[in-house]
Design a protein around this motif. Sequence first.
Motif: not given
Length: 210
Positions: A5-7, A145-151, A154-156, A192-193
């Motif tokens: 979560i970018v601040t 699909a429906k999993g998380s990834v960081t780009l 940013v958590s997406l 980042e996986v």
Amino acid sequence: MFTGIVTDIGEIIAAEGEGKLRRFRIGSAYDPATIAIGASIACSGICLTVVARGESEGRRWFDVETAAETLRLTAAGQWQVGTRLNLERAMRLGDELGGHLVTGHVDALAEIVTREDVTPDEANWGATARFTLRVPAPLHRFIAAKGSVTLDGVSLTVNSVEEDRFTVLLIPHTLKVTTWGARQAGDKVHLEVDMMARYAARLAETLKQG
């Protein structure tokens, strides 16, 4: 550890060194009095150590250094004065986990293949953007699909996956408060996986081996 979560959006205001070690001064809204020397800050998804901090000419800043391995695996070697970075300070026990657990250890660079802006009926909300990205092998097996990834820090949530490509959808708020608003096809971003996917895959491999 981080949450994705970018601040703050920081800006590189000075860059020194070349080759195997580079040092960057990053201007940010963070109060330098609250940053300890040796603290970790995620800079566009890279966990970096603060080596100095202060305030000069009315601008707050902190310094970080990047070594050979970081320069090899990330885009930090191309950072220059004016480069904007997604920033997140390390989480503390008791903090809200708004995204997912992120280590700040970049696995590779993913390439944006397409960007599609989608304007909802309520146009005053702003447009959302659907990005299709290509991930280098063998990391694509960790994307679900429906999993998380960081780009880029940013958590997406992954919307769809097809071979070595996957899509994510960014809402107007995320486009506004991160550097993703300026991202276009051809750009490369830090990937980042999800650590849970990594460990699950490793466990499956171990069980398969016997």
